[in-house]
Enzyme design. Structure first.
Site, PDB file in Angstrom:
ATOM      1  N   PRO A  45       0.639  -1.217  -0.073  1.00 33.79           N
ATOM      2  CA  PRO A  45      -0.074   0.044  -0.075  1.00 33.79           C
ATOM      3  C   PRO A  45       0.684   1.137   0.000  1.00 33.79           C
ATOM      4  CG  PRO A  45      -1.027  -1.373   1.455  1.00 33.79           C
ATOM      5  CD  PRO A  45       0.146  -2.331   0.931  1.00 33.79           C
ATOM      6  N   GLU A  46       1.815   1.230   0.678  1.00 28.78           N
ATOM      7  CA  GLU A  46       2.833   2.474   0.854  1.00 28.78           C
ATOM      8  C   GLU A  46       4.377   2.134   0.840  1.00 28.78           C
ATOM      9  OE1 GLU A  46       1.729   5.850   0.648  1.00 28.78           O
ATOM     10  OE2 GLU A  46      -0.476   5.650   1.297  1.00 28.78           O
ATOM     11  N   THR A  47       5.000   2.716   0.098  1.00 33.85           N
ATOM     12  CA  THR A  47       6.478   2.792   0.192  1.00 33.85           C
ATOM     13  C   THR A  47       6.930   4.174   0.877  1.00 33.85           C
ATOM     14  OG1 THR A  47       6.821   1.340  -1.331  1.00 33.85           O
ATOM     15  CG2 THR A  47       8.692   2.911  -0.615  1.00 33.85           C
TER      16      THR A  47
END
Length: 262
Positions: A45-47
């Protein structure tokens, strides 16, 4: 170029729970297009990417689709990487970001995010969203994200969303929160974003910037326990502090590795 890569499950006390994030330390910013390619390849979902910034750290967040203005779980994951892998000595970590300065305090394995409050206000529900839902909310509000309030935890858990209809709307960079009073906690939620690789976010810290002030007013209390009812499930301890909110949770390291950019 080789870069370190840490994969961490945030807002959980167990592996394979909460929300996975990748954390990539940098010495200087790379081109935005490359940061976006790395985030897309990571397929979480997020880096989060960060660089040293004096006695702080400059922090940015990318989904596989776009750069975000605020992300809770990847901020928690970054603090976890700094403390447990990189051995940052301070108990309070300060980040600079597109949403201003953000503090994360660490105590006994609990990470507490100090984030801006985003109090939602009543708003009309776009027809596209209404048509995509198999049940309608009793209240609709909006800050960055739409907040749809339902009568029961079962409504939140069991809702069906027609994605082919929902994807016709563009909420960039926000999404849709659905929420209700919890059966075994103060409130529950789920979070959906149209036109994205990750349709349902497992645990959305930034959504609680709106959920906390709303439920604090509804329940008449400042400290609350919240659960995000995704398949992976996330648990958050929440405090309403006026123009700021405190969002606390745990994290677990899943993997440590190296990525190559060429």
């Amino acid at each position: 170029m080789q870069l370190p890569l840490y994969k961490i499950d945030a807002f959980t006390d167990r592996l394979f729970g909460g929300n996975p994030a990748c954390v990539v330390p940098l010495q200087e910013w790379l081109e935005d297009a490359l940061l976006q390619q790395i985030a897309r390849e990571n397929a979480v979902p997020e880096t989060a990417f960060f660089i040293p910034d004096g006695n702080r750290f400059a922090l940015r967040w990318f989904t596989p689709d776009l750069e975000m203005d605020l992300c809770g779980h990847a901020t928690l994951a970054t603090a976890h990487a700094l403390k447990t892998i990189l051995h940052h000595p301070e108990e309070t970590i300060v980040f600079t970001s597109r949403s201003g300065p953000l503090e994360v305090s660490v105590h006994n394995g609990l990470y507490t995010l100090n984030f801006p409050s985003r109090n939602p206000v009543p708003a009309p529900l776009p027809d596209i969203i209404r048509q995509a839902l198999d049940r309608q909310p009793r209240a609709v509000l909006k800050a960055r994200d739409y907040v749809l309030v339902y009568d029961s935890e079962a409504d939140v858990r069991d809702i069906q969303i027609n994605r082919s209809i929902f994807d016709q709307i563009n909420l960039d960079p926000g999404g849709m929160i659905i929420t209700a009073k919890g059966e075994h906690c103060d409130f529950v939620s789920r979070f959906f974003t149209p036109q994205t690789v990750m349709f349902e976010d497992p645990v959305t810290g930034s959504a609680h910037c709106s959920l906390i002030p709303y439920w604090a007013a509804q329940l008449g209390k400042k400290e609350m326990e919240a659960v995000q009812l995704s398949e992976r499930t996330g648990r958050l301890h929440c405090v309403d502090n006026g123009d700021r909110v405190l969002i606390a949770g745990q994290a677990r390291t899943y993997a440590i590795g190296t990525l190559w950019t060429e």
